[in-house]
Scaffold this active site. Structure first.
Site, PDB file in Angstrom:
ATOM      1  N   ARG A 115      32.843  48.640  44.634  1.00  0.00           N
ATOM      2  CA  ARG A 115      32.922  47.683  43.530  1.00  0.00           C
ATOM      3  C   ARG A 115      31.652  46.850  43.567  1.00  0.00           C
ATOM      4  NH1 ARG A 115      31.860  44.000  46.492  1.00  0.00           N
ATOM      5  NH2 ARG A 115      32.217  42.654  44.739  1.00  0.00           N
ATOM      6  N   GLY A 116      31.487  46.006  42.510  1.00  0.00           N
ATOM      7  CA  GLY A 116      30.231  45.276  42.376  1.00  0.00           C
ATOM      8  C   GLY A 116      29.333  46.081  41.452  1.00  0.00           C
ATOM      9  N   ALA A 117      28.763  45.399  40.450  1.00  0.00           N
ATOM     10  CA  ALA A 117      28.095  46.111  39.349  1.00  0.00           C
ATOM     11  C   ALA A 117      27.027  47.123  39.797  1.00  0.00           C
ATOM     12  CB  ALA A 117      27.518  45.088  38.376  1.00  0.00           C
ATOM     13  N   ARG A 164      35.593  52.054  34.893  1.00  0.00           N
ATOM     14  CA  ARG A 164      35.731  50.600  34.750  1.00  0.00           C
ATOM     15  C   ARG A 164      34.866  50.161  33.555  1.00  0.00           C
ATOM     16  NH1 ARG A 164      35.389  46.874  39.974  1.00  0.00           N
ATOM     17  NH2 ARG A 164      36.643  45.514  38.647  1.00  0.00           N
ATOM     18  N   GLN A 175      37.664  39.176  47.141  1.00  0.00           N
ATOM     19  CA  GLN A 175      36.328  39.661  47.517  1.00  0.00           C
ATOM     20  C   GLN A 175      35.555  38.615  48.336  1.00  0.00           C
ATOM     21  OE1 GLN A 175      37.667  39.954  44.476  1.00  0.00           O
ATOM     22  NE2 GLN A 175      36.945  41.738  43.371  1.00  0.00           N
ATOM     23  N   ASP A 202      28.238  40.919  36.175  1.00  0.00           N
ATOM     24  CA  ASP A 202      28.508  42.312  35.807  1.00  0.00           C
ATOM     25  C   ASP A 202      27.817  42.706  34.520  1.00  0.00           C
ATOM     26  OD1 ASP A 202      30.897  41.372  37.525  1.00  0.00           O
ATOM     27  OD2 ASP A 202      30.870  43.568  37.612  1.00  0.00           O
ATOM     28  N   ASN A 236      31.271  37.591  34.758  1.00  0.00           N
ATOM     29  CA  ASN A 236      31.386  37.753  36.215  1.00  0.00           C
ATOM     30  C   ASN A 236      32.854  37.623  36.613  1.00  0.00           C
ATOM     31  OD1 ASN A 236      30.115  38.256  38.778  1.00  0.00           O
ATOM     32  ND2 ASN A 236      30.528  36.136  39.323  1.00  0.00           N
ATOM     33  N   LYS A 237      33.118  37.796  37.873  1.00  0.00           N
ATOM     34  CA  LYS A 237      34.473  37.797  38.420  1.00  0.00           C
ATOM     35  C   LYS A 237      35.282  36.630  37.886  1.00  0.00           C
ATOM     36  CE  LYS A 237      36.044  40.218  40.311  1.00  0.00           C
ATOM     37  NZ  LYS A 237      36.921  41.214  39.615  1.00  0.00           N
TER      38      LYS A 237
HETATM   39  O1  MRU Z   1      35.725  43.522  40.457  1.00  0.00           O
HETATM   40  P1  MRU Z   1      34.450  43.570  41.265  1.00  0.00           P
HETATM   41  O2  MRU Z   1      34.658  43.287  42.710  1.00  0.00           O
HETATM   42  O3  MRU Z   1      33.703  44.844  40.994  1.00  0.00           O
HETATM   43  O4  MRU Z   1      33.588  42.388  40.673  1.00  0.00           O
HETATM   44  C1  MRU Z   1      32.319  42.145  41.228  1.00  0.00           C
HETATM   45  C2  MRU Z   1      31.661  40.944  40.680  1.00  0.00           C
HETATM   46  O5  MRU Z   1      32.185  40.273  39.816  1.00  0.00           O
HETATM   47  C3  MRU Z   1      30.283  40.652  41.180  1.00  0.00           C
HETATM   48  O6  MRU Z   1      30.054  39.287  41.206  1.00  0.00           O
HETATM   49  C4  MRU Z   1      29.251  41.318  40.252  1.00  0.00           C
HETATM   50  O7  MRU Z   1      29.557  42.678  40.081  1.00  0.00           O
HETATM   51  C5  MRU Z   1      27.869  41.186  40.745  1.00  0.00           C
HETATM   52  S1  MRU Z   1      27.598  42.192  42.170  1.00  0.00           S
HETATM   53  C6  MRU Z   1      25.963  42.069  42.610  1.00  0.00           C
END
Ligand code: MRU
Length: 371
Positions: free
Chosen positions: A69-71, A112, A219, A260, A270-271
């Site tokens: 996970r994470g963009a 996603r 996270q 993201d 973002n999250k």
């Molecule tokens: O749902 P996730 O864990 O994929 O969400 C991740 C985030 O929101 C991060 O802050 C974002 O992807 C930036 S990662 C460098």
């Protein structure tokens, strides 16, 4: 040894990387001779293990289930998913190869919706494929694997560059709040927001990190805390609802988060919970920085309202890891992201430099897009 593991199978950690790829302290994803391995982030930090992936469908499932996970990490995984499918089909006739690859792009694109890096990486793989479409499938497959490696390597370089830019914004003694995990685990390596902290520390700055636990998927508590503790970076964990009190009592000097997707007008997805942090930071006159590589900027989308927000399963809010603590029968909402309007963003930190008060004009200049 690595060859014996099927897609999604579990094994203990072992060193199996390609020597030509840079070795990061946290290897979120790594290419192992003929397949992809990814740390299973769902079970960190109580367990550490890699899962092996050999085709696009399995990688898409790994993204959907948040093994990765994470963009930027999702983008890298998707690129390797395309390469894996091409390698699996490399001895097929051109028609079967092309159909299989088209399906791979579709299945990965559906994994996603919010992180634009997924679509950015798939587009880049598609362009690479189009440029070599007249070649034999086996040659195309190896070219696509090289392209996936290039995306991976470039992401680490971008994070190191933006980390250095962002570190310049931080001061000795700063206590910096971050939300979710925008670290090595969310990228090919180094991280975006956590990359800024790593770079600041490498420059000799004494900073402290305050990590929101980041309900419901935790996270912050599970991943950011783990990354920071591993490296001895002073870090304090708080429950999400504590950030306002800490800001009001002068315990936070800056906020740095990842994103993201950044829309053309500078709005930032973002999250879930990031928007609350940004509003609080504005109220308390605390700088709110967003760190991301250019691959996270989506100039095709006018503003945050047009960014698709993923809704995830109710079970994530009802409890965690199979344990339900909420009352049986209660209704649940689980939007996984929110939008922070551009006006609340003090600056965007990218590999090309720091863009203050992000706006359409500034983003056009930064990305080199025409009007
Ligand atoms: O749902 P996730 O864990 O994929 O969400 C991740 C985030 O929101 C991060 O802050 C974002 O992807 C930036 S990662 C460098």
């Amino acid at each position: 040894m690595a060859h014996q593991f099927e897609a999604g199978s579990r094994r203990a950690d072992a060193e199996v990387g390609l020597d030509t790829l840079p070795k990061e302290r946290v290897e979120t994803l790594r290419w192992a001779d003929d397949h992809l391995e990814m740390i299973d982030q769902r079970i960190l930090p109580s367990q550490f293990c890699y899962l092996a992936y050999r085709n696009a469908k399995a990688v898409a499932e790994g993204i959907r289930l948040m093994v990765v996970r994470g963009a930027p990490a999702i983008g890298c995984a998707a690129a390797y998913g395309v390469a894996l499918e091409a390698l699996a089909l490399k001895h097929s006739e051109a028609i079967a190869f092309n159909t299989g690859l088209e399906n791979a792009f579709d299945v990965l694109a559906e994994s996603r919706p919010t992180a634009v890096n997924l679509f950015w990486a798939l587009n880049r793989m598609k362009e690479c494929w189009a440029a070599h479409q007249t070649k034999q499938p086996s040659e195309v497959a190896h070219i696509l694997l090289s392209e996936a490696h290039a995306i991976f390597v470039e992401d680490i370089a971008a994070n190191k560059a933006l980390g250095a830019h962002g570190a310049g914004l931080l001061h000795d003694g700063d206590r910096i709040l971050t939300h979710c995990n925008a670290g090595a685990l969310a990228t090919a390596g180094h991280g975006t927001a956590l990359g800024v902290f790593r770079s600041a520390i490498a420059m000799g700055k004494k900073i402290e990190v305050i990590a929101d636990e980041t309900r419901p998927f935790l996270q912050g508590a599970r991943l950011t805390a783990w990354e920071m503790v591993q490296e001895g970076i002073p870090t304090t964990l708080i429950a999400d609802g504590m950030a306002g009190h800490l800001m009001a009592t002068g315990a936070i000097d800056a906020v740095v988060v990842g994103t993201d997707r950044v829309a053309r007008n500078g709005d930032v997805a973002n999250k879930i919970g990031t928007y609350m942090v940004a509003v609080l930071a504005h109220r308390h006159d605390i700088p709110f920085y967003v760190a991301c590589p250019l691959s996270t900027i989506d100039m095709s989308i006018p503003n945050g309202a047009a960014i698709p927000i993923e809704e995830r399963a109710a079970s994530e809010v009802l409890g965690y890891a199979g344990i339900q603590w909420a009352a049986q029968g209660v209704r649940v909402r689980n939007p996984a992201f929110d939008i922070t309007p551009a006006e609340l963003v003090t600056a965007l930190i990218t590999e090309k430099g720091v863009l203050e008060n992000p706006s359409e004009h500034g983003l056009l200049m930064l990305t080199g897009h025409s009007e």
